[in-house]
Design an enzyme around this catalytic site. Sequence first.
Site, PDB file in Angstrom:
ATOM      1  N   ASP A  98       0.854  -1.145   0.100  1.00  0.00           N
ATOM      2  CA  ASP A  98       0.217   0.064  -0.037  1.00  0.00           C
ATOM      3  C   ASP A  98       0.731   1.179  -0.012  1.00  0.00           C
ATOM      4  OD1 ASP A  98      -3.131   0.748   0.281  1.00  0.00           O
ATOM      5  OD2 ASP A  98      -2.879  -1.233   1.343  1.00  0.00           O
ATOM      6  N   ASP A 199      -3.528   3.994  -2.375  1.00  0.00           N
ATOM      7  CA  ASP A 199      -4.628   4.440  -1.545  1.00  0.00           C
ATOM      8  C   ASP A 199      -5.206   5.822  -2.000  1.00  0.00           C
ATOM      9  OD1 ASP A 199      -6.223   3.540   0.855  1.00  0.00           O
ATOM     10  OD2 ASP A 199      -5.467   5.525   1.598  1.00  0.00           O
ATOM     11  N   GLU A 250      -6.380   2.961  -6.429  1.00  0.00           N
ATOM     12  CA  GLU A 250      -7.866   3.133  -5.731  1.00  0.00           C
ATOM     13  C   GLU A 250      -8.428   4.297  -6.002  1.00  0.00           C
ATOM     14  OE1 GLU A 250      -9.871   2.295  -1.330  1.00  0.00           O
ATOM     15  OE2 GLU A 250      -8.100   3.673  -1.231  1.00  0.00           O
ATOM     16  N   HIS A 314     -10.708  -5.190   2.336  1.00  0.00           N
ATOM     17  CA  HIS A 314     -10.685  -4.696   3.718  1.00  0.00           C
ATOM     18  C   HIS A 314     -11.836  -4.002   4.085  1.00  0.00           C
ATOM     19  CE1 HIS A 314      -8.285  -1.906   1.769  1.00  0.00           C
ATOM     20  NE2 HIS A 314      -8.267  -1.405   2.839  1.00  0.00           N
ATOM     21  N   ASP A 315     -12.481  -3.304   2.986  1.00  0.00           N
ATOM     22  CA  ASP A 315     -13.315  -2.172   3.273  1.00  0.00           C
ATOM     23  C   ASP A 315     -14.604  -2.646   2.769  1.00  0.00           C
ATOM     24  OD1 ASP A 315     -11.718   0.014   4.192  1.00  0.00           O
ATOM     25  OD2 ASP A 315     -11.030   0.633   2.174  1.00  0.00           O
TER      26      ASP A 315
END
Length: 541
Positions: A98, A199, A250, A314-315
């Site tokens: 990330d 991110d 993202e 994960h979100d």
Amino acid sequence: MNKKWWKEAVVYQIYWRSFNDSNGDGYGDLRGIIEKLDYIKNLGIDVIWLNPFYQSPDRDNGYDISDYYGIMEKAGDMAAFDELIHEIHQRGMKVIMDLVVNHTSDQHPWFVESRSSKNNPKRDWYIWKDPKDGREPNNWRSYFAPSCWEWDKASGQYYYHSFAVEQPDLNCENPELRQEIYKMMRFWLDKGIDGFRMDVINLLAKREDLSDAEDPYDISYLANNPGIHDYLQEMHREVLQHYDVMTVGEIPFVSPEEGLLYVDESRNELNTLFHFQVADEMPVWDMLRFKEIQTSWYNGLKQKGWNSQFLNNHDHTRQVTRYGNDGQYRDQSAKLLAAMIHTLPGTPYIYQGEEIGMTGVRFDSIEDYNDIAMKNKYHEEVSKGRDPKEVFESLLLLSRDNSRTPMQWNASSQAGFTAGEPWIKVNPNYKEINVESALKDTHSVYYFYQKLIELRKQNEVMVYGDYKDLLPDDEHLYVYTRSYNDVTWLIVLNHGDEQQTFTFDGFANRELILSNYQNDFDTNEEILLPHEARIYEILRN
């Protein structure tokens, strides 16, 4: 369209704190990942994506970074990281990390300096504004709070944060800051990582116009602002073009037309992206909307850019709970969703536990949840006078903790995740759903994923094939073809709890490659059972 290794890869996302705990402190860690690398390799994975393990106060599970060059104590140390990279590469896999450069922790030394005085050289590394009429500069909201502005009494200004108040946004207009970011990226690339998942990368450029938003709850004004493509092209020139890496951005709040600007191969920005027209705009399954999204993105990127395929991370709530049937048809539904994701155009992502059909969770109380976004929203709504039980119920389906419960390795205490007390409760169904039992069952969800991944490695049609939706208006069946050179595959999916009929007109000469039911052709092949998925090759006459 150029052939690239990252287009042909299957990516496995590891949310390390919930993956495998090697030392019994209740948190997964880097050495815990090393212990499970053979499991991941045997699944057929090419690339591992690791969520942030940088030094952090851990207010937002590692996305609030206080030192870009340090390792969070919960995760391990640099020696463990170096060993992990070595062991991943030894097994012929790659690893991406990330990259979190929209914001830092408020405990990062840069921000400590920035807030120390208006005259500090790093003041401009963050975004500071004066009050407007004694209040916040505007009515903009952040992801995690009612305002994206936090008052700093000592220096007499507000600072800007797109997420939690402890996560101040960096000011990428500052060229000195950008060079510091590039220096950090080179550090990790030179250590041997194979790329970055970036991110909320399209939030780096901020709106110059600070006027109030007409609808502050539509926070798309946080993203895709003028200057973002200049930043990413500079990042490519300064860093990325010098390495053979995979970059995935993202990128929320984008249409296919806007998304193409980030991944068009002629523009030298990013390799591929996560868009969120499914995850953010489809709270539950909507067949017709999903088909529209797939077709529009395929047409929008065709021959120019590359997409990613995912339904959970994960979100976002685990896919079999949110978009499938995690009860009576959990096994078939998990396999159908896998077949769909791995046969649609783009790079498929597997989120840890998805390969055994792990489900979302329902805890009893808001106190059982760790998700900062959920907890902040709960308290905000309750403070308005809403019934706490009603608010709690409304937040359950999309809580990020649905996907953050520990990996279910076996039926022993704490699902084999830790010898200690886990940082978040284990899903109670771990005794029925776990890796150990999946590996013993040759018809399990795990082995279905393994077959899909092997098919993708052996058949370029799954990677580079053209896509055509054959039943765009059908609310129950999703039927499409992938065609490459002289090969055509037909994918037939019955995404529902009732059986359906498909007549195979024009596809009489076909061979079944894979199905998620074992013996489904004893009666009528045109009858598709609930959540049935079939993949055919269309044979040439």
